[in-house]
Write a protein that holds these residues in place. Sequence first.
Motif, PDB file in Angstrom:
ATOM      1  N   VAL A 593     -29.470 -18.290  -9.926  1.00  0.00           N
ATOM      2  CA  VAL A 593     -28.053 -18.160 -10.259  1.00  0.00           C
ATOM      3  C   VAL A 593     -27.971 -17.931 -11.764  1.00  0.00           C
ATOM      4  O   VAL A 593     -28.553 -18.688 -12.547  1.00  0.00           O
ATOM      5  CB  VAL A 593     -27.267 -19.421  -9.873  1.00  0.00           C
ATOM      6  N   THR A 594     -27.281 -16.874 -12.160  1.00  0.00           N
ATOM      7  CA  THR A 594     -27.278 -16.443 -13.554  1.00  0.00           C
ATOM      8  C   THR A 594     -25.861 -16.345 -14.114  1.00  0.00           C
ATOM      9  O   THR A 594     -24.872 -16.511 -13.401  1.00  0.00           O
ATOM     10  CB  THR A 594     -27.940 -15.060 -13.680  1.00  0.00           C
ATOM     11  N   LYS A 595     -25.785 -16.019 -15.391  1.00  0.00           N
ATOM     12  CA  LYS A 595     -24.520 -15.650 -16.012  1.00  0.00           C
ATOM     13  C   LYS A 595     -24.041 -14.341 -15.376  1.00  0.00           C
ATOM     14  O   LYS A 595     -24.807 -13.659 -14.688  1.00  0.00           O
ATOM     15  CB  LYS A 595     -24.728 -15.494 -17.513  1.00  0.00           C
ATOM     16  N   PRO A 596     -22.788 -13.934 -15.610  1.00  0.00           N
ATOM     17  CA  PRO A 596     -22.280 -12.693 -15.016  1.00  0.00           C
ATOM     18  C   PRO A 596     -23.184 -11.503 -15.287  1.00  0.00           C
ATOM     19  O   PRO A 596     -23.775 -11.366 -16.361  1.00  0.00           O
ATOM     20  CB  PRO A 596     -20.912 -12.529 -15.680  1.00  0.00           C
ATOM     21  N   LEU A 597     -23.272 -10.622 -14.296  1.00  0.00           N
ATOM     22  CA  LEU A 597     -24.165  -9.466 -14.343  1.00  0.00           C
ATOM     23  C   LEU A 597     -23.360  -8.183 -14.539  1.00  0.00           C
ATOM     24  O   LEU A 597     -22.221  -8.210 -14.975  1.00  0.00           O
ATOM     25  CB  LEU A 597     -25.005  -9.439 -13.067  1.00  0.00           C
ATOM     26  N   ASP A 598     -23.957  -7.042 -14.214  1.00  0.00           N
ATOM     27  CA  ASP A 598     -23.304  -5.747 -14.459  1.00  0.00           C
ATOM     28  C   ASP A 598     -22.061  -5.546 -13.596  1.00  0.00           C
ATOM     29  O   ASP A 598     -21.081  -4.959 -14.042  1.00  0.00           O
ATOM     30  CB  ASP A 598     -24.298  -4.614 -14.202  1.00  0.00           C
ATOM     31  N   LEU A 599     -22.129  -5.975 -12.348  1.00  0.00           N
ATOM     32  CA  LEU A 599     -20.959  -5.906 -11.473  1.00  0.00           C
ATOM     33  C   LEU A 599     -20.423  -7.310 -11.271  1.00  0.00           C
ATOM     34  O   LEU A 599     -21.161  -8.231 -10.898  1.00  0.00           O
ATOM     35  CB  LEU A 599     -21.316  -5.280 -10.127  1.00  0.00           C
ATOM     36  N   LEU A 600     -19.134  -7.477 -11.500  1.00  0.00           N
ATOM     37  CA  LEU A 600     -18.508  -8.784 -11.397  1.00  0.00           C
ATOM     38  C   LEU A 600     -17.965  -9.059 -10.011  1.00  0.00           C
ATOM     39  O   LEU A 600     -17.759 -10.218  -9.639  1.00  0.00           O
ATOM     40  CB  LEU A 600     -17.371  -8.893 -12.424  1.00  0.00           C
ATOM     41  N   GLU A 601     -17.761  -7.987  -9.235  1.00  0.00           N
ATOM     42  CA  GLU A 601     -17.191  -8.183  -7.904  1.00  0.00           C
ATOM     43  C   GLU A 601     -17.403  -6.923  -7.065  1.00  0.00           C
ATOM     44  O   GLU A 601     -17.298  -5.805  -7.578  1.00  0.00           O
ATOM     45  CB  GLU A 601     -15.692  -8.492  -8.015  1.00  0.00           C
ATOM     46  N   VAL A 602     -17.710  -7.105  -5.781  1.00  0.00           N
ATOM     47  CA  VAL A 602     -17.766  -6.004  -4.812  1.00  0.00           C
ATOM     48  C   VAL A 602     -17.022  -6.488  -3.573  1.00  0.00           C
ATOM     49  O   VAL A 602     -17.400  -7.496  -2.965  1.00  0.00           O
ATOM     50  CB  VAL A 602     -19.217  -5.630  -4.439  1.00  0.00           C
ATOM     51  N   THR A 603     -15.957  -5.798  -3.202  1.00  0.00           N
ATOM     52  CA  THR A 603     -15.175  -6.196  -2.028  1.00  0.00           C
ATOM     53  C   THR A 603     -15.098  -5.038  -1.047  1.00  0.00           C
ATOM     54  O   THR A 603     -15.055  -3.864  -1.437  1.00  0.00           O
ATOM     55  CB  THR A 603     -13.749  -6.618  -2.420  1.00  0.00           C
ATOM     56  N   ALA A 604     -15.089  -5.375   0.233  1.00  0.00           N
ATOM     57  CA  ALA A 604     -15.036  -4.363   1.294  1.00  0.00           C
ATOM     58  C   ALA A 604     -13.988  -4.765   2.320  1.00  0.00           C
ATOM     59  O   ALA A 604     -13.877  -5.942   2.685  1.00  0.00           O
ATOM     60  CB  ALA A 604     -16.398  -4.218   1.955  1.00  0.00           C
ATOM     61  N   THR A 605     -13.213  -3.802   2.785  1.00  0.00           N
ATOM     62  CA  THR A 605     -12.232  -4.031   3.843  1.00  0.00           C
ATOM     63  C   THR A 605     -12.347  -2.907   4.869  1.00  0.00           C
ATOM     64  O   THR A 605     -12.614  -1.761   4.510  1.00  0.00           O
ATOM     65  CB  THR A 605     -10.794  -4.058   3.273  1.00  0.00           C
ATOM     66  N   PRO A 606     -12.197  -3.221   6.147  1.00  0.00           N
ATOM     67  CA  PRO A 606     -11.903  -4.533   6.714  1.00  0.00           C
ATOM     68  C   PRO A 606     -13.162  -5.404   6.801  1.00  0.00           C
ATOM     69  O   PRO A 606     -14.270  -4.912   6.623  1.00  0.00           O
ATOM     70  CB  PRO A 606     -11.387  -4.192   8.106  1.00  0.00           C
ATOM     71  N   SER A 607     -12.973  -6.675   7.112  1.00  0.00           N
ATOM     72  CA  SER A 607     -14.112  -7.579   7.246  1.00  0.00           C
ATOM     73  C   SER A 607     -14.545  -7.736   8.703  1.00  0.00           C
ATOM     74  O   SER A 607     -15.535  -8.408   8.979  1.00  0.00           O
ATOM     75  CB  SER A 607     -13.765  -8.955   6.667  1.00  0.00           C
ATOM     76  N   GLU A 608     -13.774  -7.148   9.627  1.00  0.00           N
ATOM     77  CA  GLU A 608     -14.141  -7.132  11.052  1.00  0.00           C
ATOM     78  C   GLU A 608     -14.019  -5.705  11.554  1.00  0.00           C
ATOM     79  O   GLU A 608     -13.000  -5.047  11.317  1.00  0.00           O
ATOM     80  CB  GLU A 608     -13.219  -8.039  11.871  1.00  0.00           C
ATOM     81  N   ILE A 609     -15.064  -5.222  12.235  1.00  0.00           N
ATOM     82  CA  ILE A 609     -15.048  -3.861  12.793  1.00  0.00           C
ATOM     83  C   ILE A 609     -15.520  -3.934  14.241  1.00  0.00           C
ATOM     84  O   ILE A 609     -16.549  -4.556  14.539  1.00  0.00           O
ATOM     85  CB  ILE A 609     -15.963  -2.915  11.992  1.00  0.00           C
ATOM     86  N   LYS A 610     -14.767  -3.310  15.129  1.00  0.00           N
ATOM     87  CA  LYS A 610     -15.165  -3.224  16.536  1.00  0.00           C
ATOM     88  C   LYS A 610     -15.129  -1.754  16.938  1.00  0.00           C
ATOM     89  O   LYS A 610     -14.108  -1.079  16.778  1.00  0.00           O
ATOM     90  CB  LYS A 610     -14.226  -4.042  17.415  1.00  0.00           C
ATOM     91  N   LEU A 611     -16.259  -1.259  17.445  1.00  0.00           N
ATOM     92  CA  LEU A 611     -16.382   0.156  17.806  1.00  0.00           C
ATOM     93  C   LEU A 611     -16.882   0.310  19.238  1.00  0.00           C
ATOM     94  O   LEU A 611     -17.725  -0.472  19.699  1.00  0.00           O
ATOM     95  CB  LEU A 611     -17.374   0.859  16.871  1.00  0.00           C
ATOM     96  N   LYS A 612     -16.387   1.334  19.895  1.00  0.00           N
ATOM     97  CA  LYS A 612     -17.001   1.802  21.135  1.00  0.00           C
ATOM     98  C   LYS A 612     -18.065   2.836  20.772  1.00  0.00           C
ATOM     99  O   LYS A 612     -17.994   3.453  19.700  1.00  0.00           O
ATOM    100  CB  LYS A 612     -15.954   2.477  22.027  1.00  0.00           C
ATOM    101  N   PRO A 613     -19.040   3.071  21.628  1.00  0.00           N
ATOM    102  CA  PRO A 613     -19.973   4.183  21.389  1.00  0.00           C
ATOM    103  C   PRO A 613     -19.201   5.489  21.218  1.00  0.00           C
ATOM    104  O   PRO A 613     -18.271   5.784  21.972  1.00  0.00           O
ATOM    105  CB  PRO A 613     -20.830   4.201  22.659  1.00  0.00           C
TER     106      PRO A 613
END
Length: 726
Positions: A593-613
């Motif tokens: 665990v370090t001090k802040p790095l080059d990227l401070l945050e990465v977020t992705a949406t949506p957090s739930e994905i449901k797919l049919k073939p």
Amino acid sequence: MRCFVFSLMTFSLFISALPRLQAADAKKDAPSKIGFRQLVAFKPAAVQQGDKRKIQLHSSYTLDNTHSVFFDKPGIKMIFAEPEPKDAPRRGRGSVGTPFAFDVEVPQDQPARVYECRVATDQAVSSVTHLLVTPYPVIEEEEKKDNNSFDTAQEVTVPSTVCGLVEKSEDLDCYKFKGKKGQEITIQVYAQRVTEAIHTMQTSNVYLMDSILTLYGPQKQIVAQNDNYYKSDSLITYKLPADGEYAFEIRDARYVGTPKYAYCIEVSDTPFVNFTYPLAVQKGKSEDVELHGFALKGSTKATFSGADAQETGWAQRTFTTPAGKTNAVWTLVSENPQVAAPNTNTSLETAFPLTLPMGVSGLLTEEGQTHFYSFKAKKDQYYSFDLMANRIDLPLDCVMEVVDRKSKPQRIYVNGGANSEADDGLSTKDANFYFKAPADGEYYVTVRDLHDRGGERFAYHLSAELSGPEFEVHGEYYYAQIAPGTNMMWFARVKRLNGFDGPIEMNIEGLPEGVTFEPVTLPSGVNDCGLILKASKDAPINAALVKISGKAKVPGPDGKEIEIVREGRITAEIQSRGGGQARWPINTSIVGVTKPLDLLEVTATPSEIKLKPGESAEIKVKIKRSAAYKDPVTLAFAFEYFRSKFGQQLPPGVSLSKKSKTRLAGKTLEGTLIIEASDKAKPIKRFPIAAMARVGITFSITTNYASNVIYLTITDPEGKDKLAKK
């Protein structure tokens, strides 16, 4: 490319905190492109048992604010000792780096061997370097003095461990000692073994040092010479014919040199053992063994006891003889019965019978010799055979086969196929394989050297056991540095064996305070996954060595279900010719665990994905940069380097669309990842994945940041979740 990879052995650590100059540190802004600390060699690269001393560790990036130092076995204490902050800019692969001072203390009872070392600072964790713990006093090469001839050789004592550098092309170093008639001298080089996993060892067209060792007599004549003994490390043993002054010379066999070519040379007149015979003992028992080596003065017998052994496995152990204490030699304490094969098992008719499970020690005493072992097998039963020689510093390059007596010509069955043979294993010349019996009957395992060699050192240990459904764990988990409130991505890959296709639960043990791991189980048909590490917002700066493993339930030899755990195999990332990447087996994985790095945050949406073939989904990914980092960021799900794919997390049948927007340059902070489920995608329920944001540190090194977890579900074509009730 940034590496994180597979495991084994005992992991341990020593952590020591050191306060730094707060005011000076507060004035520093975090640098752009925060990479892992690329350690080079220690100077000196050896410390004596029971000694305390100051030692220098070279690094391509600063080691300021080092708070923890780790070794792959507990005991050694090492504390950062620089009084003032020190910059260490990366100057390219040819640079030896910047030296940093440490205080090191080695307990008197610390086993003598080469140890892996890792460092953690408040801003990063490090690659691997090596430290030799030696039983002898350490003598360093004198700086700025000519020691390249017999006449100018530096004087040393016997016994001692000499540490120096072959620092430039055509460099050679000479050391002299006073010897007595009849004295048996052993001179052993550690060069490859104290630099082999260093990330930046490559210089121009050469990599590891290939030492050649020469011994000169009192008349300055060559009396002994050796090139390769332990891989490319040299060793000479010589009985002195007269009193006088002797000298030994070390150089690279190719006359190349670099300040990274650190070496240690143990020179002694104490008993030296290459191997014991047999090589192993069963836990709880004792065995009389023969000592094979030099300077034993007739003391060739010893007792190898496993009576008080707390753990099983291979370890380097010393033996006490009337002639003195020996060097540390590889031996095995095993749960299984152990025997030594007679050297008469050189044909089918004289094959040595195996009663599984069993371990057997053998010795190919002559060139062209083949050993035969017989065992009774049942149809469709799996058997495993694992040979140890190369991995325990013995020269055998083995080839193994399984044959029967009924076929003309004899049929060979190895790893489920006919007309094949087992040769090199993973990163070793030792062979290991699984055999599935095609019918009830008697079969034979053969052992020979690939080059038909034999002789005094061609000993080996063969482990033979019943087997069944199995798996191995590999991957990219060499190191990770993670700031509070962010995620990092590792990758695991399982190799399913002997028809096993059941679920495998992945696990990471020993994570530092404030870091958690997203649970993931590989279901049937899935062999790859991401290992998503998450640091809480209040995680303190700290680090730890961790252990990656997989757990599964399989039918045992008696048909009853058993649980098996397999540790991940770890490799270090090392640079190869042309800026490419290679891998080297090591023992440790580190998370800091370090001090802040080059990227401070990465977020992705949506957090739930449901797919049919046949369906697809769009994932929006946003990044937040540090003020210092301006370079492009690449979004991905797989860990790739040119055309090589080192890590994958999407399940089979799911892929990243070429329509994705993956490059975030300039002021662009948002991209799009589109995943597509093919018609052949199989159902899977809430499988954890994460968007990966790759930050380039150098041409070949990246840091793999991860978004929040995304749970992926693939339904059947009707949209039904068949796994919902499981």
